[in-house]
Design a protein around this motif. Structure first.
Motif, PDB file in Angstrom:
ATOM      1  N   GLU A  57       0.824  -1.212   0.000  1.00  0.00           N
ATOM      2  CA  GLU A  57       0.000   0.000   0.000  1.00  0.00           C
ATOM      3  C   GLU A  57       0.857   1.260   0.000  1.00  0.00           C
ATOM      4  O   GLU A  57       0.588   2.220  -0.731  1.00  0.00           O
ATOM      5  CB  GLU A  57      -0.911   0.020   1.243  1.00  0.00           C
ATOM      6  N   ARG A  58       1.886   1.276   0.848  1.00  0.00           N
ATOM      7  CA  ARG A  58       2.745   2.464   0.874  1.00  0.00           C
ATOM      8  C   ARG A  58       3.555   2.588  -0.406  1.00  0.00           C
ATOM      9  O   ARG A  58       3.800   3.688  -0.891  1.00  0.00           O
ATOM     10  CB  ARG A  58       3.656   2.453   2.103  1.00  0.00           C
ATOM     11  N   ASN A  59       3.945   1.470  -0.972  1.00  0.00           N
ATOM     12  CA  ASN A  59       4.668   1.530  -2.243  1.00  0.00           C
ATOM     13  C   ASN A  59       3.805   2.177  -3.322  1.00  0.00           C
ATOM     14  O   ASN A  59       4.282   3.015  -4.099  1.00  0.00           O
ATOM     15  CB  ASN A  59       5.074   0.121  -2.684  1.00  0.00           C
ATOM     16  N   ALA A  60       2.535   1.790  -3.378  1.00  0.00           N
ATOM     17  CA  ALA A  60       1.620   2.375  -4.369  1.00  0.00           C
ATOM     18  C   ALA A  60       1.429   3.868  -4.098  1.00  0.00           C
ATOM     19  O   ALA A  60       1.490   4.699  -5.022  1.00  0.00           O
ATOM     20  CB  ALA A  60       0.278   1.653  -4.327  1.00  0.00           C
ATOM     21  N   LEU A  61       1.225   4.205  -2.843  1.00  0.00           N
ATOM     22  CA  LEU A  61       0.991   5.614  -2.502  1.00  0.00           C
ATOM     23  C   LEU A  61       2.217   6.474  -2.817  1.00  0.00           C
ATOM     24  O   LEU A  61       2.100   7.562  -3.395  1.00  0.00           O
ATOM     25  CB  LEU A  61       0.625   5.754  -1.026  1.00  0.00           C
ATOM     26  N   PHE A  62       3.379   5.982  -2.455  1.00  0.00           N
ATOM     27  CA  PHE A  62       4.588   6.790  -2.662  1.00  0.00           C
ATOM     28  C   PHE A  62       4.874   6.963  -4.154  1.00  0.00           C
ATOM     29  O   PHE A  62       5.331   8.028  -4.583  1.00  0.00           O
ATOM     30  CB  PHE A  62       5.793   6.166  -1.945  1.00  0.00           C
ATOM     31  N   PHE A  72      -6.901  10.879  -3.902  1.00  0.00           N
ATOM     32  CA  PHE A  72      -7.169   9.491  -4.247  1.00  0.00           C
ATOM     33  C   PHE A  72      -8.641   9.129  -4.089  1.00  0.00           C
ATOM     34  O   PHE A  72      -9.356   9.706  -3.268  1.00  0.00           O
ATOM     35  CB  PHE A  72      -6.270   8.587  -3.401  1.00  0.00           C
ATOM     36  N   VAL A  73      -9.049   8.160  -4.888  1.00  0.00           N
ATOM     37  CA  VAL A  73     -10.461   7.829  -5.016  1.00  0.00           C
ATOM     38  C   VAL A  73     -10.777   6.427  -4.479  1.00  0.00           C
ATOM     39  O   VAL A  73     -11.858   6.206  -3.931  1.00  0.00           O
ATOM     40  CB  VAL A  73     -10.873   7.934  -6.511  1.00  0.00           C
ATOM     41  N   ALA A  74      -9.870   5.504  -4.645  1.00  0.00           N
ATOM     42  CA  ALA A  74     -10.146   4.124  -4.222  1.00  0.00           C
ATOM     43  C   ALA A  74      -8.850   3.331  -4.124  1.00  0.00           C
ATOM     44  O   ALA A  74      -7.856   3.652  -4.781  1.00  0.00           O
ATOM     45  CB  ALA A  74     -11.088   3.441  -5.210  1.00  0.00           C
ATOM     46  N   LEU A  75      -8.903   2.284  -3.293  1.00  0.00           N
ATOM     47  CA  LEU A  75      -7.741   1.394  -3.109  1.00  0.00           C
ATOM     48  C   LEU A  75      -8.200  -0.062  -3.134  1.00  0.00           C
ATOM     49  O   LEU A  75      -9.213  -0.402  -2.516  1.00  0.00           O
ATOM     50  CB  LEU A  75      -7.084   1.678  -1.746  1.00  0.00           C
ATOM     51  N   VAL A  93      -0.369   6.599   6.846  1.00  0.00           N
ATOM     52  CA  VAL A  93       0.238   7.252   5.676  1.00  0.00           C
ATOM     53  C   VAL A  93      -0.835   7.568   4.622  1.00  0.00           C
ATOM     54  O   VAL A  93      -0.825   8.632   4.011  1.00  0.00           O
ATOM     55  CB  VAL A  93       1.384   6.370   5.116  1.00  0.00           C
ATOM     56  N   LEU A  94      -1.794   6.674   4.446  1.00  0.00           N
ATOM     57  CA  LEU A  94      -2.900   6.959   3.524  1.00  0.00           C
ATOM     58  C   LEU A  94      -3.714   8.156   4.005  1.00  0.00           C
ATOM     59  O   LEU A  94      -4.133   9.012   3.216  1.00  0.00           O
ATOM     60  CB  LEU A  94      -3.822   5.735   3.391  1.00  0.00           C
ATOM     61  N   ASP A  99      -9.156  12.051   3.334  1.00  0.00           N
ATOM     62  CA  ASP A  99     -10.099  12.132   4.451  1.00  0.00           C
ATOM     63  C   ASP A  99     -10.786  10.794   4.646  1.00  0.00           C
ATOM     64  O   ASP A  99     -11.019  10.350   5.758  1.00  0.00           O
ATOM     65  CB  ASP A  99     -11.167  13.188   4.161  1.00  0.00           C
ATOM     66  N   ASP A 100     -11.146  10.240   3.507  1.00  0.00           N
ATOM     67  CA  ASP A 100     -11.711   8.897   3.532  1.00  0.00           C
ATOM     68  C   ASP A 100     -11.336   8.242   2.213  1.00  0.00           C
ATOM     69  O   ASP A 100     -10.958   8.936   1.258  1.00  0.00           O
ATOM     70  CB  ASP A 100     -13.232   8.933   3.718  1.00  0.00           C
ATOM     71  N   LEU A 101     -11.435   6.946   2.159  1.00  0.00           N
ATOM     72  CA  LEU A 101     -11.044   6.226   0.953  1.00  0.00           C
ATOM     73  C   LEU A 101     -11.757   4.879   0.961  1.00  0.00           C
ATOM     74  O   LEU A 101     -11.583   4.105   1.898  1.00  0.00           O
ATOM     75  CB  LEU A 101      -9.522   6.002   0.970  1.00  0.00           C
TER      76      LEU A 101
END
Ligand code: THU
Length: 133
Positions: A57-62, A72-75, A93-94, A99-101
């Motif tokens: 998840e952090r890899n994708a975000l970074f 961001f809209v969805a995970l 980190v997300l 605010d929400d996801l």
């Protein structure tokens, strides 16, 4: 924006194949949809010094942030089963950017768990709280 969950699931499953997890054998993929419509992917990358492992998840975000995306809209998280919830560090980190996801966790057999960041990280700490001294 309409969320193409099938595209996100396919991307998360695909990148999961690249997970480097020789220590845990626990392979995880993540696909994060940015407001621009682009999908950013990440897998977990482990290290002999275990603590240096980075989650999918952090890899994708970074990588999204490095590409200039901050909203961001969805995970989607792809794991062995549909109970691979983001760890506490990834939730925090997300939250820095969301605010929400809405989040879906998908297992190898196709089962899904639906959740969201507010549910996973209630009463979270963020930058504005630093001013409340
Ligand atoms: N892991 C993730 O990448 N994401 C999660 O949501 C849970 C855990 C990784 C970290 C480590 O490489 C392995 O899974 C076992 O914890």
């Amino acid at each position: 924006m309409v969320i193409d969950w099938d595209a996100l699931i396919a991307a998360a499953r695909q990148v999961r194949k690249n997970a480097y997890a020789p220590y845990s054998q626990f392979h995880v993929g993540a696909a994060l949809l940015g407001k621009s419509g682009r999908i950013y992917v990440g897998c977990n990358v482990e290290n002999a010094s275990y603590g240096l492992t980075i989650c999918a998840e952090r890899n994708a975000l970074f990588s999204a942030v490095a590409a200039g995306e901050r909203e961001f809209v969805a995970l989607v998280v792809a794991g062995k089963d549909s109970q691979v919830f983001p760890c506490g560090a990834c939730r925090q980190v997300l939250y820095e950017f969301c605010d929400d996801l809405p989040i879906r966790i998908v297992g190898e057999d196709g089962t899904q768990t639906e959740t969201n960041l507010r549910e996973l990280l209630p009463q979270a700490f963020r930058f504005k709280d630093l001013t409340h001294q």
